[in-house]
Write a protein that holds these residues in place. Structure first.
Motif, PDB file in Angstrom:
ATOM      1  N   VAL A   1       0.655  -0.852   0.335  1.00 53.20           N
ATOM      2  CA  VAL A   1      -0.192  -0.215  -0.529  1.00 53.20           C
ATOM      3  C   VAL A   1       0.681   1.271   0.462  1.00 53.20           C
ATOM      4  O   VAL A   1       1.513   1.608   0.926  1.00 53.20           O
ATOM      5  N   LEU A   2       0.503   1.883  -1.015  1.00 50.66           N
ATOM      6  CA  LEU A   2       1.089   3.674  -0.843  1.00 50.66           C
ATOM      7  C   LEU A   2       0.452   4.509  -0.182  1.00 50.66           C
ATOM      8  O   LEU A   2      -0.277   4.506  -0.550  1.00 50.66           O
ATOM      9  N   ILE A   3       0.846   5.267   0.254  1.00 53.38           N
ATOM     10  CA  ILE A   3      -0.120   6.234   1.053  1.00 53.38           C
ATOM     11  C   ILE A   3       0.638   7.652   0.723  1.00 53.38           C
ATOM     12  O   ILE A   3       1.380   7.803   1.170  1.00 53.38           O
ATOM     13  N   SER A   4      -0.239   8.588  -0.046  1.00 47.90           N
ATOM     14  CA  SER A   4       0.330  10.443  -0.045  1.00 47.90           C
ATOM     15  C   SER A   4      -0.344  10.592   0.800  1.00 47.90           C
ATOM     16  O   SER A   4      -1.587  11.452   1.287  1.00 47.90           O
ATOM     17  N   GLY A   5       0.464  11.961   1.421  1.00 46.62           N
ATOM     18  CA  GLY A   5       0.450  13.031   2.649  1.00 46.62           C
ATOM     19  C   GLY A   5       1.126  12.051   3.877  1.00 46.62           C
ATOM     20  O   GLY A   5       1.501  11.232   4.186  1.00 46.62           O
ATOM     21  N   GLY A   6       0.941  13.493   4.821  1.00 48.59           N
ATOM     22  CA  GLY A   6       2.482  13.137   6.073  1.00 48.59           C
ATOM     23  C   GLY A   6       1.746  13.723   7.451  1.00 48.59           C
ATOM     24  O   GLY A   6       2.027  14.083   8.055  1.00 48.59           O
ATOM     25  N   GLY A   7      -0.087  14.507   7.008  1.00 48.75           N
ATOM     26  CA  GLY A   7      -0.770  15.045   8.386  1.00 48.75           C
ATOM     27  C   GLY A   7      -0.716  13.833   9.212  1.00 48.75           C
ATOM     28  O   GLY A   7      -0.420  12.520   8.943  1.00 48.75           O
ATOM     29  N   ASN A   8      -1.931  13.475  10.222  1.00 44.82           N
ATOM     30  CA  ASN A   8      -2.302  12.642  11.062  1.00 44.82           C
ATOM     31  C   ASN A   8      -2.612  11.541  10.732  1.00 44.82           C
ATOM     32  O   ASN A   8      -2.294  10.608  10.742  1.00 44.82           O
ATOM     33  N   GLY A   9      -3.710  12.381   9.503  1.00 44.41           N
ATOM     34  CA  GLY A   9      -4.655  11.049   9.347  1.00 44.41           C
ATOM     35  C   GLY A   9      -3.601  10.343   8.357  1.00 44.41           C
ATOM     36  O   GLY A   9      -4.052   9.178   8.405  1.00 44.41           O
ATOM     37  N   ALA A  10      -3.269  10.709   7.086  1.00 45.91           N
ATOM     38  CA  ALA A  10      -2.210   9.952   6.749  1.00 45.91           C
ATOM     39  C   ALA A  10      -1.350   8.580   7.850  1.00 45.91           C
ATOM     40  O   ALA A  10      -1.619   7.685   7.221  1.00 45.91           O
ATOM     41  N   ILE A  11      -0.415   9.195   8.009  1.00 42.41           N
ATOM     42  CA  ILE A  11       0.197   8.920   9.394  1.00 42.41           C
ATOM     43  C   ILE A  11      -0.728   8.110   9.969  1.00 42.41           C
ATOM     44  O   ILE A  11       0.204   6.272  10.319  1.00 42.41           O
ATOM     45  N   ASP A  12      -1.037   8.244  10.316  1.00 38.68           N
ATOM     46  CA  ASP A  12      -2.300   7.298  11.178  1.00 38.68           C
ATOM     47  C   ASP A  12      -2.615   5.692  11.474  1.00 38.68           C
ATOM     48  O   ASP A  12      -2.681   5.146  11.246  1.00 38.68           O
ATOM     49  N   TRP A  13      -3.240   6.080   9.359  1.00 32.45           N
ATOM     50  CA  TRP A  13      -3.558   4.954   8.444  1.00 32.45           C
ATOM     51  C   TRP A  13      -2.513   4.405   8.376  1.00 32.45           C
ATOM     52  O   TRP A  13      -2.317   2.881   7.814  1.00 32.45           O
ATOM     53  N   ALA A  14      -1.616   5.023   7.561  1.00 34.11           N
ATOM     54  CA  ALA A  14      -0.034   4.013   7.825  1.00 34.11           C
ATOM     55  C   ALA A  14       0.185   3.095   9.671  1.00 34.11           C
ATOM     56  O   ALA A  14       0.843   2.402   8.922  1.00 34.11           O
ATOM     57  N   VAL A  15       0.387   3.942  10.321  1.00 33.78           N
ATOM     58  CA  VAL A  15       0.613   2.823  11.363  1.00 33.78           C
ATOM     59  C   VAL A  15      -0.675   1.796  12.012  1.00 33.78           C
ATOM     60  O   VAL A  15      -0.424   0.781  11.957  1.00 33.78           O
ATOM     61  N   GLU A  16      -1.971   1.972  11.537  1.00 36.68           N
ATOM     62  CA  GLU A  16      -2.638   0.831  11.448  1.00 36.68           C
ATOM     63  C   GLU A  16      -2.593  -0.283  10.487  1.00 36.68           C
ATOM     64  O   GLU A  16      -3.010  -1.504  11.142  1.00 36.68           O
ATOM     65  N   LEU A  17      -2.115   0.552   9.445  1.00 36.09           N
ATOM     66  CA  LEU A  17      -1.937  -0.714   8.264  1.00 36.09           C
ATOM     67  C   LEU A  17      -0.267  -1.360   8.723  1.00 36.09           C
ATOM     68  O   LEU A  17      -0.026  -2.828   7.859  1.00 36.09           O
TER      69      LEU A  17
ATOM     70  N   VAL B   1       4.137  -0.856   3.300  1.00 41.05           N
ATOM     71  CA  VAL B   1       3.169  -0.074   3.783  1.00 41.05           C
ATOM     72  C   VAL B   1       4.595   1.286   2.890  1.00 41.05           C
ATOM     73  O   VAL B   1       6.041   1.153   3.669  1.00 41.05           O
ATOM     74  N   ILE B   2       4.554   1.921   2.078  1.00 42.40           N
ATOM     75  CA  ILE B   2       5.639   3.213   1.165  1.00 42.40           C
ATOM     76  C   ILE B   2       4.196   4.324   1.656  1.00 42.40           C
ATOM     77  O   ILE B   2       3.112   4.599   1.718  1.00 42.40           O
ATOM     78  N   VAL B   3       5.151   5.502   2.288  1.00 40.83           N
ATOM     79  CA  VAL B   3       4.690   6.601   2.383  1.00 40.83           C
ATOM     80  C   VAL B   3       5.147   7.916   1.481  1.00 40.83           C
ATOM     81  O   VAL B   3       6.528   8.133   1.543  1.00 40.83           O
ATOM     82  N   VAL B   4       4.527   8.989   0.855  1.00 43.31           N
ATOM     83  CA  VAL B   4       4.728   9.898  -0.290  1.00 43.31           C
ATOM     84  C   VAL B   4       4.010  11.146   0.265  1.00 43.31           C
ATOM     85  O   VAL B   4       2.856  11.146   0.559  1.00 43.31           O
ATOM     86  N   TYR B   5       5.227  12.091   0.890  1.00 48.73           N
ATOM     87  CA  TYR B   5       4.959  13.544   0.909  1.00 48.73           C
ATOM     88  C   TYR B   5       5.248  14.719   0.716  1.00 48.73           C
ATOM     89  O   TYR B   5       6.686  14.289   0.119  1.00 48.73           O
ATOM     90  N   ARG B   6       4.365  16.071  -0.094  1.00 52.29           N
ATOM     91  CA  ARG B   6       5.305  17.194  -0.692  1.00 52.29           C
ATOM     92  C   ARG B   6       5.947  17.881   0.011  1.00 52.29           C
ATOM     93  O   ARG B   6       7.148  18.253  -0.829  1.00 52.29           O
ATOM     94  N   ASN B   7       6.050  18.047   1.385  1.00 49.89           N
ATOM     95  CA  ASN B   7       7.201  18.519   1.667  1.00 49.89           C
ATOM     96  C   ASN B   7       8.113  17.662   2.686  1.00 49.89           C
ATOM     97  O   ASN B   7       8.146  16.672   2.498  1.00 49.89           O
TER      98      ASN B   7
END
Length: 347
Positions: free
Chosen positions: A152-168, A175-181
């Motif tokens: 699963v690739l997650i785009s976002g770096g706020g609480n919502g995105a990272i909370d989902w990443a932790v749950e997954l 799990v891969i996280v991509v964030y533009r900042n």
């Protein structure tokens, strides 16, 4: 013309508990919700666990929302969903509530419980992204099991995105996280969990495009741009968590004086009364000194708003409802519950 004692605008926790308590106080009650289902913002995170309601064991948000709905329906209120309130007018001693369907609802009082407004996820601005929304491009998670052993690739770096990443981490294969900042903005404790599991985190990066396979509605690869370089990732699912656009669903009540530009209604503490007599507020839409931004505070607001609506209609009414353990409305239901406890469900 059917006239209601109380019309509650908003079907989230504040509106649902207001609905229950309004029935408890013998008020003819209607609830109007813009979304197709009741539950409000709790539905955004259905598999999150709610811990902070007194006396309630930890419970999944979707179960908690259903419990609220069941409770709200006890006194059989009239319910409208998929209905947006567009205008409220005072006609003599009653309010005329116009909706997007062209219907007009009439009520002696109104409780505004619209939370932060109508939430719509910020969509990904990538060519043809919409065609993947019915398959493996997601803006929320309705069930963790569909991601079991998936990449699963997650785009976002706020609480919502990272909370989902932790749950997954519990179900997904990777799990891969991509964030533009340059730096994640989520709570540092959650970020640390990702670091402990060595989750790949690409900063200064964003999704450029998708590559589909033989089924052109299913994403097979994601093209990522990072610092001028392009990378390609094979994926099973993509989750976009870029936040929500808040549609300020308050244009129907321009006569209510907001405290500041973000449109929270300033109410008198302990009364939940707005600047318009007969219109009250509950939940996230109102503010006052020492306002508690938790579910427990929402329930308190609901009780106060309903009590004040009751007294607005009938100044001679009791200020508070009788406690549930002494209230005759629950006599038969209490008997059924106690019988279930004593018999263990075996009659």
């Amino acid at each position: 013309m059917e006239l209601f004692d109380v019309t509650i605008v908003g079907g989230g926790p504040a509106g649902l508990y207001s609905t229950f308590y309004s029935g408890l106080r013998n008020l003819k009650t209607k609830i109007i919700e813009v979304q197709p289902v009741l539950g409000g913002k709790v539905n955004v995170y259905p598999e999150k666990v709610v811990w902070d309601v007194g006396g309630l064991p930890p419970v999944q948000a979707q179960v908690f929302a259903q419990n609220l709905i069941n409770q709200a329906m006890i006194f059989m209120p009239t319910v409208y969903v998929n209905t947006k309130v567009e205008q409220i007018e005072k006609q003599g001693d009653i309010f005329a509530i116009s909706t997007n369907s062209g219907d007009v609802h009439y009520s002696k009082t109104i409780i505004v419980a619209v939370g932060g407004g109508i939430l719509n996820p910020i969509k990904l601005e990538v060519d043809e992204a919409e065609k993947y929304e019915l398959t493996n491009l997601h803006y929320t998670i309705l069930g963790m099991q569909r991601f079991r052993n998936k990449r699963v690739l997650i785009s976002g770096g706020g609480n919502g995105a990272i909370d989902w990443a932790v749950e997954l981490l519990r179900t997904a294969r990777e799990v891969i996280v991509v964030y533009r900042n340059e730096q994640l903005t989520a709570h540092e404790a959650q970020v640390e969990k990702l670091n402990q599991h060595r989750v790949p985190i690409l900063l200064n990066a964003e999704i450029q495009s998708f590559v589909s396979g033989t089924d052109d509605t299913v994403i097979e690869q994601v093209i990522i741009s990072q610092n001028g370089e392009t990378y390609q990732f094979e994926v099973d699912d993509v989750l976009i968590s870029h936040g929500y656009n808040r549609e300020k669903s308050l244009t129907f009540a321009d006569s209510i004086e907001p405290k500041r530009k973000d449109d929270y209604y300033l109410v008198s503490q302990g009364q939940c009364a707005t600047s318009v007599p007969g219109i009250f507020g509950a939940g996230d839409i109102i503010t006052y000194d020492d306002k508690v931004g938790l579910l427990v505070g929402t329930f308190q607001d609901a009780v106060l708003a309903v009590n004040k609506a009751k007294m607005f209609i009938d100044p001679q009414a009791d200020q508070y409802a009788m406690v549930s353990s002494h209230n005759e409305k629950f006599n038969e239901m209490n008997k059924e519950i106690l019988e279930e406890v004593f018999t263990g469900g075996n009659k």
